[in-house]
Design a protein around this motif. Structure first.
Motif, PDB file in Angstrom:
ATOM      1  N   THR A 123      -4.389   0.330  17.977  1.00  0.00           N
ATOM      2  CA  THR A 123      -5.727   0.361  17.391  1.00  0.00           C
ATOM      3  C   THR A 123      -6.014   1.613  16.580  1.00  0.00           C
ATOM      4  OG1 THR A 123      -6.575  -1.093  19.106  1.00  0.00           O
ATOM      5  CG2 THR A 123      -8.183   0.224  17.907  1.00  0.00           C
ATOM      6  N   PRO A 124      -5.725   2.838  17.093  1.00  0.00           N
ATOM      7  CA  PRO A 124      -5.973   4.026  16.267  1.00  0.00           C
ATOM      8  C   PRO A 124      -5.207   3.997  14.956  1.00  0.00           C
ATOM      9  CG  PRO A 124      -5.600   4.647  18.548  1.00  0.00           C
ATOM     10  CD  PRO A 124      -5.240   3.199  18.420  1.00  0.00           C
ATOM     11  N   PHE A 125      -3.954   3.485  15.002  1.00  0.00           N
ATOM     12  CA  PHE A 125      -3.170   3.441  13.771  1.00  0.00           C
ATOM     13  C   PHE A 125      -3.759   2.437  12.792  1.00  0.00           C
ATOM     14  CE2 PHE A 125       0.309   3.741  10.966  1.00  0.00           C
ATOM     15  CZ  PHE A 125       0.643   2.463  10.565  1.00  0.00           C
ATOM     16  N   LEU A 126      -4.220   1.275  13.315  1.00  0.00           N
ATOM     17  CA  LEU A 126      -4.795   0.270  12.431  1.00  0.00           C
ATOM     18  C   LEU A 126      -6.065   0.790  11.776  1.00  0.00           C
ATOM     19  CD1 LEU A 126      -4.288  -2.937  14.603  1.00  0.00           C
ATOM     20  CD2 LEU A 126      -2.952  -2.198  12.625  1.00  0.00           C
ATOM     21  N   ARG A 127      -6.858   1.561  12.521  1.00  0.00           N
ATOM     22  CA  ARG A 127      -8.042   2.162  11.919  1.00  0.00           C
ATOM     23  C   ARG A 127      -7.636   3.142  10.830  1.00  0.00           C
ATOM     24  NH1 ARG A 127     -11.247   3.561  17.549  1.00  0.00           N
ATOM     25  NH2 ARG A 127     -11.941   1.452  18.019  1.00  0.00           N
ATOM     26  N   PHE A 128      -6.582   3.896  11.093  1.00  0.00           N
ATOM     27  CA  PHE A 128      -6.096   4.877  10.121  1.00  0.00           C
ATOM     28  C   PHE A 128      -5.635   4.182   8.848  1.00  0.00           C
ATOM     29  CE2 PHE A 128      -4.524   8.792   8.635  1.00  0.00           C
ATOM     30  CZ  PHE A 128      -3.232   8.619   8.154  1.00  0.00           C
ATOM     31  N   VAL A 129      -4.940   3.039   9.026  1.00  0.00           N
ATOM     32  CA  VAL A 129      -4.426   2.302   7.869  1.00  0.00           C
ATOM     33  C   VAL A 129      -5.560   1.866   6.957  1.00  0.00           C
ATOM     34  CG1 VAL A 129      -3.352   0.112   7.194  1.00  0.00           C
ATOM     35  CG2 VAL A 129      -2.290   1.528   8.949  1.00  0.00           C
ATOM     36  N   HIS A 130      -6.724   1.535   7.540  1.00  0.00           N
ATOM     37  CA  HIS A 130      -7.812   0.970   6.747  1.00  0.00           C
ATOM     38  C   HIS A 130      -8.771   2.003   6.176  1.00  0.00           C
ATOM     39  CE1 HIS A 130      -6.498  -2.749   8.803  1.00  0.00           C
ATOM     40  NE2 HIS A 130      -6.961  -3.331   7.725  1.00  0.00           N
ATOM     41  N   ASN A 131      -8.494   3.288   6.357  1.00  0.00           N
ATOM     42  CA  ASN A 131      -9.397   4.264   5.764  1.00  0.00           C
ATOM     43  C   ASN A 131      -8.751   4.964   4.583  1.00  0.00           C
ATOM     44  OD1 ASN A 131      -7.753   6.342   6.744  1.00  0.00           O
ATOM     45  ND2 ASN A 131      -8.978   6.655   8.581  1.00  0.00           N
ATOM     46  N   GLU A 132      -9.533   5.805   3.949  1.00  0.00           N
ATOM     47  CA  GLU A 132      -9.063   6.458   2.725  1.00  0.00           C
ATOM     48  C   GLU A 132      -7.918   7.426   2.978  1.00  0.00           C
ATOM     49  OE1 GLU A 132      -9.836   5.799  -0.251  1.00  0.00           O
ATOM     50  OE2 GLU A 132     -11.564   4.515  -0.008  1.00  0.00           O
ATOM     51  N   ALA A 133      -7.828   7.941   4.223  1.00  0.00           N
ATOM     52  CA  ALA A 133      -6.747   8.874   4.524  1.00  0.00           C
ATOM     53  C   ALA A 133      -5.397   8.219   4.306  1.00  0.00           C
ATOM     54  CB  ALA A 133      -6.868   9.375   5.963  1.00  0.00           C
ATOM     55  N   PHE A 134      -5.253   6.979   4.756  1.00  0.00           N
ATOM     56  CA  PHE A 134      -3.966   6.311   4.594  1.00  0.00           C
ATOM     57  C   PHE A 134      -3.665   6.061   3.125  1.00  0.00           C
ATOM     58  CE2 PHE A 134      -1.235   2.569   4.285  1.00  0.00           C
ATOM     59  CZ  PHE A 134      -0.170   2.970   5.079  1.00  0.00           C
ATOM     60  N   ALA A 135      -4.689   5.708   2.346  1.00  0.00           N
ATOM     61  CA  ALA A 135      -4.482   5.488   0.914  1.00  0.00           C
ATOM     62  C   ALA A 135      -3.941   6.756   0.257  1.00  0.00           C
ATOM     63  CB  ALA A 135      -5.790   5.064   0.255  1.00  0.00           C
ATOM     64  N   GLY A 136      -4.517   7.919   0.614  1.00  0.00           N
ATOM     65  CA  GLY A 136      -4.041   9.170   0.049  1.00  0.00           C
ATOM     66  C   GLY A 136      -2.640   9.515   0.489  1.00  0.00           C
ATOM     67  N   VAL A 137      -2.353   9.329   1.776  1.00  0.00           N
ATOM     68  CA  VAL A 137      -1.018   9.632   2.293  1.00  0.00           C
ATOM     69  C   VAL A 137       0.026   8.714   1.662  1.00  0.00           C
ATOM     70  CG1 VAL A 137       0.416   9.592   4.372  1.00  0.00           C
ATOM     71  CG2 VAL A 137      -1.859  10.603   4.456  1.00  0.00           C
ATOM     72  N   LEU A 138      -0.319   7.440   1.509  1.00  0.00           N
ATOM     73  CA  LEU A 138       0.604   6.495   0.880  1.00  0.00           C
ATOM     74  C   LEU A 138       0.937   6.931  -0.547  1.00  0.00           C
ATOM     75  CD1 LEU A 138       2.153   3.800   0.919  1.00  0.00           C
ATOM     76  CD2 LEU A 138       0.046   2.672   0.190  1.00  0.00           C
ATOM     77  N   LEU A 139      -0.077   7.358  -1.298  1.00  0.00           N
ATOM     78  CA  LEU A 139       0.162   7.820  -2.659  1.00  0.00           C
ATOM     79  C   LEU A 139       1.061   9.049  -2.678  1.00  0.00           C
ATOM     80  CD1 LEU A 139      -3.171   7.496  -4.658  1.00  0.00           C
ATOM     81  CD2 LEU A 139      -1.047   6.267  -5.003  1.00  0.00           C
ATOM     82  N   VAL A 140       0.830   9.977  -1.747  1.00  0.00           N
ATOM     83  CA  VAL A 140       1.656  11.182  -1.670  1.00  0.00           C
ATOM     84  C   VAL A 140       3.109  10.809  -1.405  1.00  0.00           C
ATOM     85  CG1 VAL A 140       2.142  13.249  -0.316  1.00  0.00           C
ATOM     86  CG2 VAL A 140      -0.197  12.730  -0.976  1.00  0.00           C
ATOM     87  N   CYS A 141       3.327   9.903  -0.454  1.00  0.00           N
ATOM     88  CA  CYS A 141       4.696   9.506  -0.105  1.00  0.00           C
ATOM     89  C   CYS A 141       5.412   8.849  -1.284  1.00  0.00           C
ATOM     90  CB  CYS A 141       4.671   8.553   1.097  1.00  0.00           C
ATOM     91  SG  CYS A 141       4.152   9.324   2.634  1.00  0.00           S
ATOM     92  N   VAL A 142       4.721   7.949  -1.976  1.00  0.00           N
ATOM     93  CA  VAL A 142       5.339   7.270  -3.122  1.00  0.00           C
ATOM     94  C   VAL A 142       5.614   8.263  -4.251  1.00  0.00           C
ATOM     95  CG1 VAL A 142       5.032   5.498  -4.879  1.00  0.00           C
ATOM     96  CG2 VAL A 142       4.309   5.054  -2.532  1.00  0.00           C
TER      97      VAL A 142
END
Length: 432
Positions: free
Chosen positions: A12-31
């Motif tokens: 659950t904590p990870f799924l919440r993380f996936v759906h917020n802006e933090a994950f969007a930013g981290v995903l962009l950084v990784c790519v």
């Protein structure tokens, strides 16, 4: 108990993380890091070959052919700009920018955050080969900036997050206007006329209350093609279409009748049918703008922006920093915080606006630094300003380096200044 249900508390904590802006930013950084490492690895040739691979669409005898890089920049990014346009329209009408106080503070800060970076860049590059890049340090990457705030959690007051969101929305609007006015090639008037007619039809249908998203999808595809062929940048079609999508809700009489026809009690199958009708009711009760925004947001977050980062963040090192890179660094790292804080201070000083609750000028300095995270929008303007130029790599390097430094400095400042005093809940009411 199934394996999935047993793992649910941990997931659950990870799924919440996936759906917020933090994950969007981290995903962009990784790519972006993947693209940068690939472009500077022994396999760099395969990276640049991938970007230049052509992909074509055929319709009868007609053929439409673009490289993967251009499909990402001109095609997928049109969907990103559609989302930006929907957010701008929503914010201006009903949310953060609906009140005069919110709008004044955000507009003043955004105006300063665009003019000062452009001026500093022009000081170094005005009249030179890199003069056309003045628009590069004007932009803010909302996903990255809000992602950093999300990672900081409760250390950052809610009012600052609301302010930065409003600032980024106004900043995006400014970037769209700059692209339309200053980064447009020679116009093909025939296609301009076709684009205008298509947009007019979309505006008329929106005004008349056409609530089917399929209608706007068809008109949007036609509008994108006509804008692309007209000489205007194709991504402007996304913003134009967003302005046509209605934000008002449909008449409830049209969708309540089928629900009322379902029996209130009955067998399990009848109850399941009623639940499905309720789900459909909730969907249709939303405005077309909200439905479209919710539908494309995951696609933009997990497909469009990563694809754009993959195609554009692969910068091969070699030439080092030059005046273009230094101008971008100066604009994003110095011009952005000076402009944002200066514009906001002037609006507050003149009595036109007030800082949100629990937000002080230390917080504003941190937000100004985070506004220097240009990345997506800055790279996009870089492609327009330096297409086919030897300065393109130098400019991209400046954007990537400045965005990284701005993220670190902004997070550091906000960690130092802390959360602020506890005050009433409304983040937009001035402290007494």
């Amino acid at each position: 108990m199934t394996v999935l249900s047993a793992l649910k508390p941990a997931l659950t904590p990870f799924l919440r993380f996936v759906h917020n802006e933090a994950f969007a930013g981290v995903l962009l950084v990784c790519v972006a890091l993947l693209a940068f490492a690939w472009a500077n690895s022994p396999w760099a040739e395969s990276y640049f070959a991938l970007r230049s691979t052509y992909f074509k669409l055929s319709l009868g005898s007609a053929e439409f052919k673009l490289s993967l890089e251009h499909w990402a920049n001109d095609g997928l990014m049109a969907v990103f700009f559609l989302l930006v346009g929907l957010e701008i329209k929503r914010e201006l009408i009903i949310v953060e920018l609906a009140s005069r106080r919110r709008a004044t503070l955000a507009v003043a800060a955004a105006a300063g955050g665009m003019l000062v970076p452009a001026g500093l860049y022009a000081l170094l590059n005005g009249g030179g080969a890199g003069a056309s890049g003045w628009g590069v340090p004007m932009a803010t990457d909302i996903a990255f900036a809000l992602g950093v705030l999300a990672l900081l959690g409760p250390r950052v007051p809610l009012g600052l997050k609301v302010f930065l969101t409003a600032l980024a929305i106004v900043d995006d609007l400014g970037a769209v206007l700059v692209i339309a006015a200053f980064y447009t090639s020679g116009l093909q008037l025939g296609f301009v006329a076709l684009a205008a007619l298509t947009w007019g039809a979309a505006l008329f249908l929106g005004w008349r209350g056409a609530f089917s998203l399929k209608v706007y999808a068809v008109l949007g595809a036609l509008l994108w093609f006509f804008v692309l062929e007209s000489g205007l940048h194709a991504t402007l079609a996304g913003v134009m279409l967003a302005l046509a999508v209605p934000i008002r809700k449909p008449d409830p009489a049209g969708y309540l009748a089928p629900l009322n026809a379902v029996p209130q009690t009955g067998s399990g199958e009848e109850e399941d049918a009623r639940l499905r009708d309720l789900e459909d009711l909730l969907e249709r009760a939303q405005s077309p703008l909200h439905r479209l925004e919710h539908a494309i947001h995951p696609f933009v977050t997990y497909a469009v922006l990563p694809a754009f980062a993959l195609m554009n963040a692969g910068v091969a090192l070699g030439g080092g920093l030059g005046t273009v890179s230094l101008g971008i660094l100066l604009g994003l790292l110095l011009g952005k915080p000076l402009g944002v804080v200066g514009g906001a201070w002037l609006a507050v000083r003149l009595g036109l606006a007030a800082l949100p609750q629990r937000v002080h000028w230390g917080h504003m300095a941190g937000a100004g630094l985070l506004a220097g995270i240009g990345f997506t929008m800055s790279l996009f303007v870089t492609n327009l300003a330096f297409e086919g130029s030897a300065l393109l790599t130098q400019a991209k390097l400046g954007v990537l380096l400045a965005s990284l430094i701005a993220a670190v400095l902004g997070a550091g400042v906000l960690l130092v200044v802390g959360k602020g005093r506890d005050t009433p809940e409304d983040p937009w009411e001035a402290a007494s």
